[in-house]
Design a protein around this motif. Structure first.
Motif, PDB file in Angstrom:
ATOM      1  N   LEU A   1      -9.749   7.955 -64.560  1.00  0.00           N
ATOM      2  CA  LEU A   1      -9.544   9.343 -64.984  1.00  0.00           C
ATOM      3  C   LEU A   1     -10.798   9.896 -65.654  1.00  0.00           C
ATOM      4  O   LEU A   1     -11.468   9.201 -66.415  1.00  0.00           O
ATOM      5  N   GLN A   2     -11.090  11.146 -65.363  1.00  0.00           N
ATOM      6  CA  GLN A   2     -12.225  11.848 -65.964  1.00  0.00           C
ATOM      7  C   GLN A   2     -11.691  12.839 -67.002  1.00  0.00           C
ATOM      8  O   GLN A   2     -10.566  13.309 -66.894  1.00  0.00           O
ATOM      9  N   PRO A   3     -12.496  13.186 -68.003  1.00  0.00           N
ATOM     10  CA  PRO A   3     -12.036  14.167 -68.993  1.00  0.00           C
ATOM     11  C   PRO A   3     -11.764  15.529 -68.353  1.00  0.00           C
ATOM     12  O   PRO A   3     -12.435  15.927 -67.409  1.00  0.00           O
TER      13      PRO A   3
ATOM     14  N   LEU B   1      -4.142  36.880 -77.275  1.00  0.00           N
ATOM     15  CA  LEU B   1      -4.161  36.815 -75.815  1.00  0.00           C
ATOM     16  C   LEU B   1      -5.167  35.731 -75.449  1.00  0.00           C
ATOM     17  O   LEU B   1      -6.274  35.718 -75.997  1.00  0.00           O
ATOM     18  N   PHE B   2      -4.802  34.826 -74.546  1.00  0.00           N
ATOM     19  CA  PHE B   2      -5.707  33.722 -74.220  1.00  0.00           C
ATOM     20  C   PHE B   2      -5.800  33.483 -72.728  1.00  0.00           C
ATOM     21  O   PHE B   2      -4.893  33.803 -71.967  1.00  0.00           O
ATOM     22  N   ASN B   3      -6.930  32.911 -72.327  1.00  0.00           N
ATOM     23  CA  ASN B   3      -7.179  32.516 -70.943  1.00  0.00           C
ATOM     24  C   ASN B   3      -7.983  31.222 -70.977  1.00  0.00           C
ATOM     25  O   ASN B   3      -9.047  31.159 -71.593  1.00  0.00           O
ATOM     26  N   ASN B   4      -7.469  30.170 -70.346  1.00  0.00           N
ATOM     27  CA  ASN B   4      -8.152  28.884 -70.294  1.00  0.00           C
ATOM     28  C   ASN B   4      -8.215  28.419 -68.848  1.00  0.00           C
ATOM     29  O   ASN B   4      -7.200  28.405 -68.150  1.00  0.00           O
ATOM     30  N   ASN B   5      -9.407  28.019 -68.408  1.00  0.00           N
ATOM     31  CA  ASN B   5      -9.623  27.513 -67.052  1.00  0.00           C
ATOM     32  C   ASN B   5     -10.049  26.056 -67.156  1.00  0.00           C
ATOM     33  O   ASN B   5     -11.131  25.752 -67.666  1.00  0.00           O
ATOM     34  N   LEU B   6      -9.183  25.169 -66.674  1.00  0.00           N
ATOM     35  CA  LEU B   6      -9.408  23.737 -66.796  1.00  0.00           C
ATOM     36  C   LEU B   6      -9.838  23.133 -65.470  1.00  0.00           C
ATOM     37  O   LEU B   6      -9.239  23.415 -64.431  1.00  0.00           O
ATOM     38  N   ASP B   7     -10.839  22.275 -65.531  1.00  0.00           N
ATOM     39  CA  ASP B   7     -11.261  21.476 -64.380  1.00  0.00           C
ATOM     40  C   ASP B   7     -10.907  20.024 -64.655  1.00  0.00           C
ATOM     41  O   ASP B   7     -10.830  19.603 -65.804  1.00  0.00           O
ATOM     42  N   ASN B   8     -10.706  19.242 -63.608  1.00  0.00           N
ATOM     43  CA  ASN B   8     -10.268  17.851 -63.716  1.00  0.00           C
ATOM     44  C   ASN B   8      -8.934  17.760 -64.448  1.00  0.00           C
ATOM     45  O   ASN B   8      -8.692  16.836 -65.228  1.00  0.00           O
TER      46      ASN B   8
ATOM     47  N   TYR C   1      -1.106   8.993 -63.425  1.00  0.00           N
ATOM     48  CA  TYR C   1      -1.883  10.131 -63.904  1.00  0.00           C
ATOM     49  C   TYR C   1      -3.137  10.250 -63.054  1.00  0.00           C
ATOM     50  O   TYR C   1      -3.799   9.248 -62.775  1.00  0.00           O
ATOM     51  N   ASN C   2      -3.436  11.478 -62.624  1.00  0.00           N
ATOM     52  CA  ASN C   2      -4.609  11.719 -61.791  1.00  0.00           C
ATOM     53  C   ASN C   2      -5.274  13.024 -62.182  1.00  0.00           C
ATOM     54  O   ASN C   2      -4.626  13.932 -62.716  1.00  0.00           O
ATOM     55  N   ASN C   3      -6.576  13.119 -61.914  1.00  0.00           N
ATOM     56  CA  ASN C   3      -7.280  14.397 -62.008  1.00  0.00           C
ATOM     57  C   ASN C   3      -6.879  15.165 -60.752  1.00  0.00           C
ATOM     58  O   ASN C   3      -7.300  14.820 -59.656  1.00  0.00           O
ATOM     59  N   THR C   4      -6.035  16.173 -60.920  1.00  0.00           N
ATOM     60  CA  THR C   4      -5.396  16.807 -59.769  1.00  0.00           C
ATOM     61  C   THR C   4      -6.101  18.054 -59.259  1.00  0.00           C
ATOM     62  O   THR C   4      -5.716  18.582 -58.221  1.00  0.00           O
ATOM     63  N   GLY C   5      -7.094  18.562 -59.972  1.00  0.00           N
ATOM     64  CA  GLY C   5      -7.794  19.764 -59.521  1.00  0.00           C
ATOM     65  C   GLY C   5      -8.078  20.694 -60.683  1.00  0.00           C
ATOM     66  O   GLY C   5      -8.349  20.254 -61.787  1.00  0.00           O
ATOM     67  N   SER C   6      -7.983  21.997 -60.436  1.00  0.00           N
ATOM     68  CA  SER C   6      -8.263  23.010 -61.458  1.00  0.00           C
ATOM     69  C   SER C   6      -6.980  23.769 -61.780  1.00  0.00           C
ATOM     70  O   SER C   6      -6.150  24.013 -60.901  1.00  0.00           O
ATOM     71  N   ALA C   7      -6.847  24.163 -63.050  1.00  0.00           N
ATOM     72  CA  ALA C   7      -5.657  24.886 -63.493  1.00  0.00           C
ATOM     73  C   ALA C   7      -6.063  26.037 -64.404  1.00  0.00           C
ATOM     74  O   ALA C   7      -7.136  26.011 -65.023  1.00  0.00           O
ATOM     75  N   THR C   8      -5.204  27.029 -64.479  1.00  0.00           N
ATOM     76  CA  THR C   8      -5.399  28.164 -65.375  1.00  0.00           C
ATOM     77  C   THR C   8      -4.179  28.287 -66.272  1.00  0.00           C
ATOM     78  O   THR C   8      -3.046  28.170 -65.804  1.00  0.00           O
ATOM     79  N   PHE C   9      -4.434  28.471 -67.559  1.00  0.00           N
ATOM     80  CA  PHE C   9      -3.393  28.721 -68.549  1.00  0.00           C
ATOM     81  C   PHE C   9      -3.710  30.069 -69.187  1.00  0.00           C
ATOM     82  O   PHE C   9      -4.751  30.215 -69.838  1.00  0.00           O
ATOM     83  N   GLN C  10      -2.830  31.050 -69.004  1.00  0.00           N
ATOM     84  CA  GLN C  10      -3.036  32.384 -69.557  1.00  0.00           C
ATOM     85  C   GLN C  10      -1.771  32.789 -70.301  1.00  0.00           C
ATOM     86  O   GLN C  10      -0.676  32.391 -69.915  1.00  0.00           O
TER      87      GLN C  10
ATOM     88  N   TYR D   1      -0.781  27.478 -63.970  1.00  0.00           N
ATOM     89  CA  TYR D   1      -0.673  27.137 -62.558  1.00  0.00           C
ATOM     90  C   TYR D   1      -1.963  26.477 -62.075  1.00  0.00           C
ATOM     91  O   TYR D   1      -3.033  26.657 -62.643  1.00  0.00           O
ATOM     92  N   MET D   2      -1.836  25.710 -61.003  1.00  0.00           N
ATOM     93  CA  MET D   2      -2.997  25.086 -60.375  1.00  0.00           C
ATOM     94  C   MET D   2      -3.711  26.146 -59.534  1.00  0.00           C
ATOM     95  O   MET D   2      -3.076  26.899 -58.801  1.00  0.00           O
ATOM     96  N   THR D   3      -5.030  26.211 -59.675  1.00  0.00           N
ATOM     97  CA  THR D   3      -5.816  27.135 -58.857  1.00  0.00           C
ATOM     98  C   THR D   3      -6.409  26.419 -57.640  1.00  0.00           C
ATOM     99  O   THR D   3      -6.726  27.054 -56.643  1.00  0.00           O
ATOM    100  N   SER D   4      -6.587  25.105 -57.759  1.00  0.00           N
ATOM    101  CA  SER D   4      -6.995  24.276 -56.626  1.00  0.00           C
ATOM    102  C   SER D   4      -6.432  22.888 -56.866  1.00  0.00           C
ATOM    103  O   SER D   4      -6.180  22.501 -57.999  1.00  0.00           O
ATOM    104  N   THR D   5      -6.217  22.141 -55.797  1.00  0.00           N
ATOM    105  CA  THR D   5      -5.612  20.825 -55.949  1.00  0.00           C
ATOM    106  C   THR D   5      -6.293  19.796 -55.055  1.00  0.00           C
ATOM    107  O   THR D   5      -6.727  20.117 -53.950  1.00  0.00           O
TER     108      THR D   5
END
Length: 185
Positions: free
Chosen positions: A49-51, A74-81, A115-124, A150-154
């Motif tokens: 697993l990667q951070p 109001l918040f917006n977070n874009n997560l990778d890995n 547990y896996n690094n599944t892609g990119s996600a957005t939390f808003q 939600y996942m933006t890419s998987t």
């Protein structure tokens, strides 16, 4: 990781805040090194697993008037890995066999999760928190949070859909509390 924030005192009662930041979350030891079995399910380790990394932005206000406080964000977070709990095999003994054999378990295990690094996600979303100090001893509080996650890419298109609310993230949360302190100390 870098973070920049500004805080503006608009009046004695109102403060405005904004921030942009980057941060990360390392995988937990349980996610990487703890396997366990229950029923016909086996949870496999994943030491690769990667951070997760995050680029976030938020704007907020704090309002205080007499015994009343109100804060909003109001918040917006874009997560990778993004790290998620994935069902690798479900009721398929042939798919589960390599994991189960490596763990020294019997053939009765047909479901494998990991547990896996599944892609990119957005939390808003948005959050609002209010408190009212009714007396010196009694305080009421409430909060409301709305999160669209939600996942933006998987990396697992057959298992994880993009654009769909993540199951482990409640879309709406409401909390209420009462605090009573009959003795000042």
């Amino acid at each position: 990781d870098p973070r920049i924030g500004v805080k503006f005192h608009a009046s004695d009662e109102l403060t405005l805040r904004a921030a942009i930041y980057r941060n990360f979350s390392a995988p937990g030891m349980n996610q990487m090194y703890r396997s366990f079995a229950s029923g016909t399910s086996y949870t496999a380790i994943n030491p690769n697993l990667q951070p997760m990394t995050n680029f976030g932005q938020e704007i907020s206000f704090d309002f205080q008037w007499r015994e009343f406080n109100l804060s909003g964000t109001l918040f917006n977070n874009n997560l990778d890995n993004f790290i998620d709990f994935v069902t690798v095999c479900n009721t398929n003994a042939a798919c589960a066999a390599p994991f189960v054999t490596a763990a020294g378990l019997g053939a009765g295990f047909t479901t494998v999760r990991q547990y896996n690094n599944t892609g990119s996600a957005t939390f808003q979303g948005s959050e609002i928190i209010g408190t009212w100090q009714a007396t010196n001893e009694l305080r009421f509080g409430a909060s409301f949070t709305n999160t669209i996650a939600y996942m933006t890419s998987t990396n697992y298109p057959a298992l994880i859909r993009t654009g769909v609310q993540l199951g482990q993230v409640p879309a709406t949360m409401v909390n209420a509390n009462v605090e009573w302190r009959p003795i000042p100390e």
